[in-house]
Design a protein around this motif. Sequence first.
Motif, PDB file in Angstrom:
ATOM      1  N   LEU A 153      38.756  65.082  39.598  1.00 33.76           N
ATOM      2  CA  LEU A 153      38.354  65.226  37.972  1.00 33.76           C
ATOM      3  C   LEU A 153      40.051  66.562  37.968  1.00 33.76           C
ATOM      4  O   LEU A 153      39.252  67.423  37.431  1.00 33.76           O
ATOM      5  CB  LEU A 153      37.820  64.744  36.786  1.00 33.76           C
ATOM      6  N   HIS A 154      41.157  66.276  37.678  1.00 35.31           N
ATOM      7  CA  HIS A 154      41.604  67.525  37.006  1.00 35.31           C
ATOM      8  C   HIS A 154      42.661  67.364  35.312  1.00 35.31           C
ATOM      9  O   HIS A 154      42.528  66.692  34.732  1.00 35.31           O
ATOM     10  CB  HIS A 154      42.976  67.107  38.289  1.00 35.31           C
ATOM     11  N   ALA A 155      41.994  68.236  35.211  1.00 33.95           N
ATOM     12  CA  ALA A 155      42.449  68.361  32.979  1.00 33.95           C
ATOM     13  C   ALA A 155      43.247  69.516  32.996  1.00 33.95           C
ATOM     14  O   ALA A 155      43.217  70.825  33.639  1.00 33.95           O
ATOM     15  CB  ALA A 155      41.288  67.880  31.964  1.00 33.95           C
ATOM     16  N   ALA A 156      44.394  69.350  32.409  1.00 30.60           N
ATOM     17  CA  ALA A 156      45.199  70.977  31.905  1.00 30.60           C
ATOM     18  C   ALA A 156      45.026  71.117  30.454  1.00 30.60           C
ATOM     19  O   ALA A 156      45.562  69.163  29.912  1.00 30.60           O
ATOM     20  CB  ALA A 156      46.026  70.690  32.943  1.00 30.60           C
ATOM     21  N   TYR A 157      45.358  71.297  29.791  1.00 29.39           N
ATOM     22  CA  TYR A 157      46.233  71.903  28.141  1.00 29.39           C
ATOM     23  C   TYR A 157      46.224  72.810  27.974  1.00 29.39           C
ATOM     24  O   TYR A 157      46.606  74.233  28.805  1.00 29.39           O
ATOM     25  CB  TYR A 157      44.371  72.447  26.984  1.00 29.39           C
ATOM     26  N   ALA A 158      47.977  73.165  27.932  1.00 28.31           N
ATOM     27  CA  ALA A 158      48.956  73.562  27.458  1.00 28.31           C
ATOM     28  C   ALA A 158      49.397  73.710  26.897  1.00 28.31           C
ATOM     29  O   ALA A 158      49.159  72.888  25.187  1.00 28.31           O
ATOM     30  CB  ALA A 158      50.262  73.485  27.931  1.00 28.31           C
ATOM     31  N   GLY A 159      49.363  74.704  25.193  1.00 31.64           N
ATOM     32  CA  GLY A 159      48.913  75.356  24.005  1.00 31.64           C
ATOM     33  C   GLY A 159      50.429  75.479  23.566  1.00 31.64           C
ATOM     34  O   GLY A 159      51.812  75.065  24.397  1.00 31.64           O
ATOM     35  N   GLU A 173      55.631  79.608  32.275  1.00 33.47           N
ATOM     36  CA  GLU A 173      54.589  80.074  31.709  1.00 33.47           C
ATOM     37  C   GLU A 173      54.472  80.028  30.023  1.00 33.47           C
ATOM     38  O   GLU A 173      55.198  80.063  29.415  1.00 33.47           O
ATOM     39  CB  GLU A 173      54.911  81.888  30.920  1.00 33.47           C
ATOM     40  N   VAL A 174      53.485  78.776  29.985  1.00 28.95           N
ATOM     41  CA  VAL A 174      53.062  78.384  28.206  1.00 28.95           C
ATOM     42  C   VAL A 174      51.458  79.254  28.053  1.00 28.95           C
ATOM     43  O   VAL A 174      50.349  79.044  29.464  1.00 28.95           O
ATOM     44  CB  VAL A 174      53.200  77.205  28.585  1.00 28.95           C
ATOM     45  N   PHE A 175      51.406  78.917  26.962  1.00 27.89           N
ATOM     46  CA  PHE A 175      49.791  79.538  26.424  1.00 27.89           C
ATOM     47  C   PHE A 175      49.903  79.760  24.500  1.00 27.89           C
ATOM     48  O   PHE A 175      49.928  79.044  24.351  1.00 27.89           O
ATOM     49  CB  PHE A 175      50.193  81.733  26.276  1.00 27.89           C
ATOM     50  N   PRO A 176      48.307  78.882  25.159  1.00 24.63           N
ATOM     51  CA  PRO A 176      47.185  79.477  26.052  1.00 24.63           C
ATOM     52  C   PRO A 176      46.698  77.780  27.005  1.00 24.63           C
ATOM     53  O   PRO A 176      47.790  77.040  26.602  1.00 24.63           O
ATOM     54  CB  PRO A 176      45.750  79.645  25.414  1.00 24.63           C
ATOM     55  N   THR A 177      46.602  78.547  28.521  1.00 22.94           N
ATOM     56  CA  THR A 177      46.926  76.997  28.993  1.00 22.94           C
ATOM     57  C   THR A 177      45.216  76.747  29.552  1.00 22.94           C
ATOM     58  O   THR A 177      44.603  78.228  30.182  1.00 22.94           O
ATOM     59  CB  THR A 177      46.978  77.493  30.518  1.00 22.94           C
TER      60      THR A 177
END
Length: 299
Positions: free
Chosen positions: A69-75, A83-87
Amino acid sequence: MGTLPRRSPRREEPLPNPGSFDELHRLCKDVFPAQMEGVKLVVNKVLSSHFQVAHTVHMSALGLPGYHLHAAYAGDWQLSPTEVFPTVVGDMDSSGSLNAQVLLLLAERLRAKAVFQTQQAKFLTWQFDGEYRGDDYTATLTLGNPDLIGESVIMVAHFLQSLTQRLVLGGELVYHRRPGEEGAILTLAGKYSALHWVATLNVGSGGAHASYYHRANEQVQVGVEFEANTRLQDTTFSFGYHLTLPQANMVFRGLVDSNWCVGAVLEKKMPPLPVTLALGAFLNHWRNRFHCGFSITVG
């Protein structure tokens, strides 16, 4: 007599930022195919503009079937298209092992990264990075597995400086300490970027790593890589190529190396469906090993 007009002094362009030390060989490495074995199904799902998940089922003849299970959050803070922060990125398998990574932008030029890896309920790796990006240089400090009680730590310092628009020089210093053992390894690095090719070299007491990337045209890219490890007494020479066929929605990657290994991966997109098919095969003549793989990516 009239005077000649004065020529304004030519303004030199500012030197670019050299990027991260870990990305010196990125262009060449992206040419080579990733090894595949077994059957893999990947389902990507975008839940919002900031959050997405992926489900991966992998069936292999070399081990037990696995689920990830892969999950990702990009701010909201985007400095560039990549380049997106926070990640925050996390990957957990069916046994409970976790790989997690957090990227933060502490200031306009200061980045921080934390990486954690567990095997079920036991911590394997924890790493903390701090990176400062100047106008024409990048400085990074990394702490790996710091243990104050056991008096062990791994410290890695990176520095890259742009000398011209095309030439980057720098180095890496790795210091490790554990009870009864202490040492340091220094590596010097250089990178030259031309219009259609990039040459990179790392040389140190631990060995050497050289790569050459060439973009022949919009469809063809090639890469040559040389790695020598003094500790393992091992030397490897690899040649890879990347072929893009936009009209057929296909990408073909192949490699040949000095260990008598030949491999290739073919990727095919299936528009209008959000499906990508991949088929790969790798043969090691020296060890008489052959394995192949097939994957389906949805989303």
